[in-house]
Design an enzyme around this catalytic site. Sequence first.
Site, PDB file in Angstrom:
ATOM      1  N   TYR A 135       0.804  -1.064  -0.093  1.00 13.12           N
ATOM      2  CA  TYR A 135      -0.034  -0.051  -0.021  1.00 13.12           C
ATOM      3  C   TYR A 135       0.897   1.329   0.127  1.00 13.12           C
ATOM      4  O   TYR A 135       0.571   2.190  -0.630  1.00 13.12           O
ATOM      5  CB  TYR A 135      -0.937   0.108   1.300  1.00 13.12           C
ATOM      6  CG  TYR A 135      -2.230  -0.904   1.163  1.00 13.12           C
ATOM      7  CD1 TYR A 135      -3.052  -0.932   0.205  1.00 13.12           C
ATOM      8  CD2 TYR A 135      -2.380  -1.797   2.045  1.00 13.12           C
ATOM      9  CE1 TYR A 135      -4.166  -1.443   0.190  1.00 13.12           C
ATOM     10  CE2 TYR A 135      -3.406  -2.779   2.191  1.00 13.12           C
ATOM     11  CZ  TYR A 135      -4.193  -2.400   1.011  1.00 13.12           C
ATOM     12  OH  TYR A 135      -5.388  -3.189   0.926  1.00 13.12           O
ATOM     13  N   PHE A 173       2.117   2.258  -3.482  1.00 15.35           N
ATOM     14  CA  PHE A 173       1.027   2.894  -4.195  1.00 15.35           C
ATOM     15  C   PHE A 173       0.637   4.367  -3.823  1.00 15.35           C
ATOM     16  O   PHE A 173       0.395   5.083  -4.780  1.00 15.35           O
ATOM     17  CB  PHE A 173      -0.429   2.134  -4.103  1.00 15.35           C
ATOM     18  CG  PHE A 173      -0.281   0.602  -4.522  1.00 15.35           C
ATOM     19  CD1 PHE A 173       0.746   0.193  -5.263  1.00 15.35           C
ATOM     20  CD2 PHE A 173      -1.239  -0.236  -4.127  1.00 15.35           C
ATOM     21  CE1 PHE A 173       0.690  -1.115  -5.746  1.00 15.35           C
ATOM     22  CE2 PHE A 173      -1.083  -1.537  -4.326  1.00 15.35           C
ATOM     23  CZ  PHE A 173      -0.100  -1.906  -5.434  1.00 15.35           C
ATOM     24  N   LYS A 228      -1.712   9.796  -9.211  1.00 12.03           N
ATOM     25  CA  LYS A 228      -3.240   9.238  -9.514  1.00 12.03           C
ATOM     26  C   LYS A 228      -4.026   9.883  -8.420  1.00 12.03           C
ATOM     27  O   LYS A 228      -5.397  10.136  -8.730  1.00 12.03           O
ATOM     28  CB  LYS A 228      -3.019   7.776  -8.937  1.00 12.03           C
ATOM     29  CG  LYS A 228      -4.103   6.937  -8.703  1.00 12.03           C
ATOM     30  CD  LYS A 228      -3.889   5.435  -8.315  1.00 12.03           C
ATOM     31  CE  LYS A 228      -4.325   5.113  -6.949  1.00 12.03           C
ATOM     32  NZ  LYS A 228      -3.986   3.705  -6.712  1.00 12.03           N
ATOM     33  N   GLU A 262     -13.712  -1.903   2.710  1.00 15.18           N
ATOM     34  CA  GLU A 262     -12.608  -2.568   2.388  1.00 15.18           C
ATOM     35  C   GLU A 262     -12.503  -4.128   3.092  1.00 15.18           C
ATOM     36  O   GLU A 262     -13.245  -4.149   4.098  1.00 15.18           O
ATOM     37  CB  GLU A 262     -11.236  -1.864   3.255  1.00 15.18           C
ATOM     38  CG  GLU A 262     -10.009  -2.438   3.002  1.00 15.18           C
ATOM     39  CD  GLU A 262      -9.724  -3.052   1.525  1.00 15.18           C
ATOM     40  OE1 GLU A 262      -9.633  -2.049   0.936  1.00 15.18           O
ATOM     41  OE2 GLU A 262      -9.366  -4.042   1.278  1.00 15.18           O
ATOM     42  N   MET A 267     -17.249  -5.668  -0.979  1.00 13.54           N
ATOM     43  CA  MET A 267     -18.271  -4.599  -1.340  1.00 13.54           C
ATOM     44  C   MET A 267     -19.290  -5.396  -2.312  1.00 13.54           C
ATOM     45  O   MET A 267     -20.426  -4.890  -2.301  1.00 13.54           O
ATOM     46  CB  MET A 267     -17.585  -3.742  -2.369  1.00 13.54           C
ATOM     47  CG  MET A 267     -17.142  -4.259  -3.759  1.00 13.54           C
ATOM     48  SD  MET A 267     -16.215  -3.063  -4.780  1.00 13.54           S
ATOM     49  CE  MET A 267     -14.631  -3.036  -4.313  1.00 13.54           C
ATOM     50  N   GLU A 279     -10.784   2.134  -7.010  1.00 14.48           N
ATOM     51  CA  GLU A 279      -9.604   2.024  -7.803  1.00 14.48           C
ATOM     52  C   GLU A 279      -9.247   0.510  -7.871  1.00 14.48           C
ATOM     53  O   GLU A 279      -8.587  -0.013  -7.014  1.00 14.48           O
ATOM     54  CB  GLU A 279      -8.348   2.957  -7.378  1.00 14.48           C
ATOM     55  CG  GLU A 279      -7.130   2.905  -8.548  1.00 14.48           C
ATOM     56  CD  GLU A 279      -6.086   1.657  -8.375  1.00 14.48           C
ATOM     57  OE1 GLU A 279      -6.836   0.934  -9.041  1.00 14.48           O
ATOM     58  OE2 GLU A 279      -5.286   1.522  -7.669  1.00 14.48           O
ATOM     59  N   GLU A 335      -8.301  -7.156 -12.777  1.00 17.45           N
ATOM     60  CA  GLU A 335      -8.354  -7.271 -11.341  1.00 17.45           C
ATOM     61  C   GLU A 335      -9.834  -7.182 -10.987  1.00 17.45           C
ATOM     62  O   GLU A 335     -10.163  -6.958  -9.678  1.00 17.45           O
ATOM     63  CB  GLU A 335      -7.457  -6.321 -10.906  1.00 17.45           C
ATOM     64  CG  GLU A 335      -6.285  -6.431 -10.972  1.00 17.45           C
ATOM     65  CD  GLU A 335      -5.276  -5.553 -10.458  1.00 17.45           C
ATOM     66  OE1 GLU A 335      -5.642  -4.864  -9.385  1.00 17.45           O
ATOM     67  OE2 GLU A 335      -3.936  -5.565 -10.621  1.00 17.45           O
TER      68      GLU A 335
END
Length: 357
Positions: free
Chosen positions: A43, A46, A52, A111, A139, A154, A163
């Site tokens: 994480y 990213f 982004k 999450e 989700m 994302e 993905e």
Amino acid sequence: MRDPRPHADKPERTSLETYGKGFEEYLQSPLQPLKDNLDSATYEVFEKDPVKYISYENAIAKALVDRIPEESVSDVTCVVMVVGAGRGPLVEATLKAAQTSGRNIRVYAVEKNPGAVNTLLNRQRDEWGENVTIVSSDMRLWTAPEKADILVSELLGSFGDNELSPECLDGAQSFLKGDGVSIPCSYTSHLSPVSSAKLHSLVSCAIDKEKAYPLHQFDIPSVVYMRNMYEIAQPKVCFTFLHPNWSVPVDNRRYICLRFTAKESITMHGFAGYFDTNLYDHIKLSIEPTTYSDGMISWFPIFFPLVTPVYVKQGGEIEVHMWRVCNSKKVWYEWCLTKPITTAIQNPNGRSYWIGL
Ligand SMILES: C[S@@+](CC[C@H](N)C(=O)[O-])C[C@H]1O[C@@H](n2cnc3c(N)ncnc32)[C@H](O)[C@@H]1O
């Protein structure tokens, strides 16, 4: 950009830094093992992306302004749900967007990764306060207490849809208002034929003798930093997904036949895959070389290898067929050539590589 591992049932993004060894080493081993849930170090990598999150913030701010007219600002609260929130950078982008646009919002952060949920709970307590609700759930399964005006996610791979962003968002849109907005609202994959003896030999070496099919490694797309590569023709559009998708039933299968003309006489080793996405109102992110978002570091291209390298003549035609196949348990890609020669379909029935639903 994510995992090329065969039998991976929960694909996650890979990156050079994820493995902490620099890209040369990564190039030497494109078929990386996969973690079920991303770890903190991943994480963290990213979250360093300088492009982004700013693009997301701008997209969310624009959507908020479009949704709540100036005269209603004090009367309306917009419900924003960040799905696949990770450790919270898109929640942060959402809160900043509310501030810059002067709109009132209520945020839910959904999450599935328990490690990331812990970080979200700490940030909610220490930084964000009651306006943000943390939801520990897949989700696709969550029963939301209200519907969202804006769904922010994302879940994109190097090939856009690789993905399971389509399948996850199809589930999440059950708690999106009928006139609600998804950020991103679309993404498109792109393919180009490439020559790269190096990548081909790396794939050739990734043999696993325990696999039933001896050439299994050629059924597996790899996420790689393509340094030693020549693009034989410009990329072409492959598959597009739009969100929300209210069609009944939703069909996320795709097929395309793409034709390219070779710029040079050369040996072709496979196809490079890229994606671009429209977050909202022409605010885009792209790793397709001709529209690349400068400075973005979150994704590398994907490589679909050919079992046997194929010689193509300058001006000669290359014809590739690509399928995105789905059943109730998994999603996978199959591909083959019909020009300049016809080849067997690679990864038929997802025999070596799939993404579990
Ligand atoms: C690429 S990460 C993005 C994380 C964060 N939004 C960011 O931009 O750094 C995708 C996140 O979505 C989460 N995720 C993937 N599928 C999910 C699902 N079905 N339900 C909830 N979360 C999911 C993953 O655990 C991961 O944290």
